[in-house]
Design a protein around this motif. Structure first.
Motif, PDB file in Angstrom:
ATOM      1  N   ARG A 567       0.844  -1.182   0.000  1.00  0.00           N
ATOM      2  CA  ARG A 567       0.000   0.000   0.000  1.00  0.00           C
ATOM      3  C   ARG A 567       0.881   1.233   0.000  1.00  0.00           C
ATOM      4  NH1 ARG A 567      -2.191   1.096   6.021  1.00  0.00           N
ATOM      5  NH2 ARG A 567      -0.306   0.606   7.179  1.00  0.00           N
ATOM      6  N   TRP A 568       0.288   2.396   0.089  1.00  0.00           N
ATOM      7  CA  TRP A 568       1.045   3.644   0.098  1.00  0.00           C
ATOM      8  C   TRP A 568       0.393   4.627   1.054  1.00  0.00           C
ATOM      9  CZ3 TRP A 568      -2.206   7.540  -1.169  1.00  0.00           C
ATOM     10  CH2 TRP A 568      -3.297   7.242  -1.984  1.00  0.00           C
ATOM     11  N   GLN A 569       1.165   5.630   1.440  1.00  0.00           N
ATOM     12  CA  GLN A 569       0.636   6.689   2.315  1.00  0.00           C
ATOM     13  C   GLN A 569       1.077   8.029   1.778  1.00  0.00           C
ATOM     14  OE1 GLN A 569       0.856   6.255   6.573  1.00  0.00           O
ATOM     15  NE2 GLN A 569       1.133   8.445   6.896  1.00  0.00           N
ATOM     16  N   ALA A 570       0.149   8.957   1.769  1.00  0.00           N
ATOM     17  CA  ALA A 570       0.426  10.332   1.361  1.00  0.00           C
ATOM     18  C   ALA A 570       0.098  11.267   2.517  1.00  0.00           C
ATOM     19  CB  ALA A 570      -0.388  10.706   0.126  1.00  0.00           C
ATOM     20  N   GLU A 571       0.761  12.408   2.516  1.00  0.00           N
ATOM     21  CA  GLU A 571       0.458  13.476   3.470  1.00  0.00           C
ATOM     22  C   GLU A 571      -0.139  14.634   2.679  1.00  0.00           C
ATOM     23  OE1 GLU A 571       1.026  13.669   6.859  1.00  0.00           O
ATOM     24  OE2 GLU A 571       1.714  11.588   6.937  1.00  0.00           O
ATOM     25  N   VAL A 572      -1.354  15.014   3.011  1.00  0.00           N
ATOM     26  CA  VAL A 572      -2.048  16.088   2.306  1.00  0.00           C
ATOM     27  C   VAL A 572      -2.250  17.248   3.274  1.00  0.00           C
ATOM     28  CG1 VAL A 572      -4.131  16.752   1.058  1.00  0.00           C
ATOM     29  CG2 VAL A 572      -3.212  14.440   0.796  1.00  0.00           C
TER      30      VAL A 572
END
Length: 881
Positions: A567-572
């Motif tokens: 999976r992946w994680q982003a910071e918005v």
């Protein structure tokens, strides 16, 4: 214990700068610091706190240190629960409450401020007022008092059930009005007794207004008692606005508790603050925010059919501030349906004795009897979705709704009724004390928010499926449903048919928890309808516990992206907060869908972190590509994307392929992996692309990666390797993007940026510094060392000698032999040059190292071989990966 919530006082506001209060969507608790804190975090700050549970003078307290408090962001103060002064007890300890009553004793000085004893007729409660909350007001015995603050306790009796007090610490949390009857007492010689204390209003959160027991015609103007000074922005409380005469212009702020049409008139909706509720008439075409939104409205007061409402002058008079928390319903009986509760959200129980009947407009009407024998009316607008079949006669119900009025004549204080907004406002209730739930009783659905407060009791909930069974785990039994009040994860029974997205379900089961989050274990599931709308809640800050499992929408700028296994994680960045966004493997959303530096709108469910996670923030999980909308590149995208965090990986880093991704950080300071179709968006940046060589004309290479065809040129030291490329070769190229957005070109000057990917995934010794690895007295020989693009079969070897079987076998055998020899020669050349380069670094030169294998394919490395870009002779430190 570790808790997350909103500070309802400044940290260190109480007990000589040692104490404060925190609250989440379930309750509140006191905090006690081990050392004084003179400038602690202000009220309204969202924090995570770790400490040890204790009891101080009967008050449940979390003992903490200053270092154990982590600021998460800016939160919203929880709505104060309106209670009677005599009801301020153990069940509400730690939570923010609101009371109103009469000051029955002279004020007293305390270490935290001024002590006031207030009684509304149900019993006294102590209010401790800080100098900031007192704000220069003067308190005298007999004053009318309105107070808001967390409920604490300081019990010296030893019982643990005494000493409750409300801490008003913020400006605006205390309002005082002079006694309404200031006339002097008659002389004792006249034989008259002293005038009685002014009786308090029966509803503590409502400022004094026309009482149900007063004369039928209320006074057209309020008594000239002092009123709170309006705030500089002109806002008044709704309770104060209700005291003003019809025709007055007011501006108020409140939470939407009922959408347009739910109280019988299509144009009317309802708002409420901690003091009262008010109906508002929208203009034609005006877009009213959804239930739970915090808004400001301004207009003129009117009272058609006895019900007070606010009418707009123009559409600009409505301002949507953002999402908030719905106020808790005020528990009342039939006799308390009156002017003091008009437009408020209330909870009431009764036995259905008449109806329901359906009017020509489609509205339902029914009469019920409460526990005291009082008769009251409940109604449901046709837009509520409620039907007459939902209300069998003779059954007891718990109802939640808005109090409305349709007076029989002008000036009459009658015609009060409870308007039910939807199915979540109706549930069955026990007829008498001690009765157990029956099968028919369990058939009534309750709101999900109410079900979240239950434990081990069988309840029925209804909601729309916002997450199907394929996303959360591999069993296919976990879904998420949502109603207007809240959302919850549901575990379906084994063997149950999986519902579809946007199905409306009725689920019977029990509430529990899994991994710290609420989970409803279903015993039976009934599909009520299909294709129901489920609109996401727009939030403008980091989500919290009040948003758990809800479908929300954020818009912000992507500041970081990295992969986490499958999976992946982003910071918005949303407002001033960084919101984590997690892409689950089952969502089918590639990491390339979220590009650093771009504006993005994301829809997803809010999920709490696992108990073992170090990052304790709530995250948003989109469900599919349809939940992601990418906007334009921000002004700082180019700067921010280069080496922002070093935590990202190229899309091909997991072996999935080279150059197939969008703008994802490869490594700190490394090139961006982009699609050829996106080259025009990265002018001036160093990027990596991958694809098949389609054409080589006049030194210009045309590549195709499936998204588009793009141009690349090799210059400088890299130009020497152009002749080694051929049409059909799969390559990776690293360089800078020049030209313009319409016709971008990738310029490669560093030989390490030219990487040919072999059919089996290995790097063929084409470029990337193989020449620089050769010793000075052993110049590179492309013809002998890397004959990968042309045949190496000697002349005449395959000369035509006939078409017999022997000839075919010979040709086949020779082809195999040539292929093996060529590959071995390539491997020896690579091994020899690597060994030579290592020998040059160490000062000794071994003859050969034929056992060294070729490097892995380009998609599994950063730049092929470890050399400093632009300086082939300079080594670089290897990175641990």
């Amino acid at each position: 214990m570790t808790v997350e919530g909103v500070l309802t006082t400044r940290l260190g506001a109480l007990e000589t700068e040692h104490a404060g209060f925190i609250q989440d969507g379930t309750a509140g608790i006191g905090l006690y610091l081990d050392a004084p804190m003179t400038s602690g975090l202000p009220a309204g700050t969202q924090v995570v706190v770790e400490g040890v549970l204790d009891e101080r003078y009967g008050q449940r307290t979390l003992r903490i240190t200053a270092g154990a408090v982590r600021e998460v962001g800016l939160g919203i103060l929880p709505e104060a629960l309106s209670v009677a002064t005599g009801s301020a007890g153990e069940a509400l300890e730690g939570s923010r409450v609101a009371v109103a009553g009469v000051l029955t004793e002279a004020p007293s000085a305390l270490s935290d401020g001024i002590g006031l004893t207030v009684d509304d007729g149900t019993g006294p409660v102590r209010i401790v007022v800080s100098p900031e909350a007192m704000d220069g007001q003067v308190a005298v015995r007999g004053s009318q008092v309105w107070a808001i603050g967390p409920l604490g306790q300081r019990d010296s009796s030893g019982t643990g059930l005494a000493g409750y007090r409300i801490h008003a610490t913020l400006r605006g949390e205390l309002t005082l009005a002079a006694p309404p009857s200031p006339s002097p007492e008659p002389s004792a010689s006249a034989g008259a007794s002293p005038s009685p204390m002014p009786s308090p209003t029966p509803y503590p959160s409502i400022p004094p207004g026309p009482s149900p027991s007063a004369t039928p015609a209320p006074s057209p103007t309020p008594s000239p008692s002092p009123s709170p000074t309006p705030s500089p922005d002109g806002l008044t409380s709704i309770g104060e606005a209700r005291l003003r005469p019809v025709g007055s212009h007011v501006r108020v702020r409140g939470v939407v508790t009922a959408e347009p049409g739910r109280i019988g008139t299509p144009a009317l909706f309802v708002i409420q603050d901690v003091t009262a509720g008010l109906a508002v008439r929208r203009l034609d075409g005006m877009n009213v925010p959804s239930r739970g939104s915090l808004i400001e409205v301004a207009g003129v007061l009117a009272a058609p059919n006895g019900q007070l409402e606010l009418r707009f002058s123009d559409a600009a008079a409505l301002v949507n501030i953002g999402s908030s928390v719905l106020p808790s319903p005020l528990a009342i009986d039939g006799a308390q349906l009156a002017e003091a509760t008009e437009s408020r959200l209330v909870a009431i129980k009764g036995l259905l004795v008449e109806g329901p009947t359906k009017a020509t407009s489609g509205d339902l009407g029914m009469y019920l009897i409460d526990a005291a024998g009082g008769r009251f009316r409940a109604m449901a607008d046709s837009s509520s979705g409620l039907a007459a079949s939902d209300f069998p006669r003779g059954r007891a119900y718990s109802l939640t709704g808005i109090v409305g009025q349709h007076a029989s004549r002008k000036g009459a204080l009658d015609g009060y009724r409870v308007w039910l907004r939807d199915r979540g406002d109706v549930s069955t209730a026990a007829v008498g004390a001690g009765s157990s739930p029956t099968g028919s009783q369990a058939a009534g659905a309750i709101a999900i928010a109410r079900a979240l407060l239950t434990s081990d009791d069988q309840v029925v909930i209804e909601g729309v499926v916002t997450v199907g069974p394929a996303l959360l785990d591999g069993t296919g039994r976990l879904i998420v449903i949502q109603d207007s009040s809240a959302a919850v994860e549901v575990r379906l029974p084994a063997g149950a048919a999986p519902p579809a997205l946007l199905d409306r379900l009725r689920v019977t089961g029990t509430m529990g928890r899994a991994y710290g989050a609420p989970r409803f274990t279903a015993e039976s599931v009934v599909r009520l309808s299909r294709g129901v709308t489920a609109s996401p809640l727009d939030i403008h800050a980091a989500p919290g516990s009040s948003h758990e499992w809800r479908l929300v929408r954020i818009t912000g700028t992507v500041v970081d992206v990295h992969r986490l296994g499958g999976r992946w994680q982003a910071e918005v960045r949303v407002g001033g907060d960084r919101v984590p966004v997690i892409g689950l493997a089952r969502s089918g959303i590639p990491s390339t869908a979220i590009q650093e530096g771009r504006r993005v709108t994301i829809v997803g469910i809010v999920r709490r972190p696992y108990p073992s996670a170090t990052d304790r923030r709530f995250a948003i999980e989109p469900r599919s590509m349809a939940d992601v909308a990418l906007g334009p590149t921000s002004a700082t995208a180019g700067a921010g994307s280069q080496g922002a965090t070093g935590s990202g990986l190229a899309d091909g880093a997991d072996g999935s392929g080279a150059g197939t991704g969008g703008s994802v950080i490869a490594e700190a300071g490394g090139p961006l992996d982009v699609d050829i179709g996106q080259l025009g968006e990265h002018l001036g940046e160093t990027v990596r692309i991958g694809g098949l060589v389609v054409e080589i004309v006049a030194g210009e290479i045309t590549l195709d990666d499936g998204t588009a065809r793009g141009r690349a040129v090799l210059r400088g030291q890299a130009a020497a390797y152009l002749s080694l490329l051929a049409t059909g070769d799969p390559v990776n190229l690293v360089g800078s993007v020049e030209g313009d957005a319409e016709r971008p070109v990738l310029v490669v000057t560093d030989p390490t940026g030219v990487i040919r990917v072999g059919a089996l995934g290995e790097l063929l010794p084409l470029a990337g510094g193989l020449a620089s690895l050769a010793p000075a007295n052993d110049p590179p020989d492309p013809q002998s060392a890397t004959h990968a693009t042309a045949g190496a079969i000697p002349d005449g070897l395959l000369a035509p000698t006939g078409a017999g079987l022997a000839s075919l076998l010979a040709v086949t055998l020779l082809s195999v032999v040539v292929t093996v020899l060529r590959r071995r020669r390539v491997q020896r050349a690579v091994a020899t040059r690597i060994a030579a380069r290592l020998a040059a670094i160490s000062g000794s030169r071994p003859a050969s190292s034929p056992s060294i294998r070729p490097p892995r394919m380009a998609s599994q490395t950063t730049q092929g071989l470890p050399q400093a870009p632009g300086n082939p002779a300079a080594p670089v430190e290897p990175r641990s990966i």
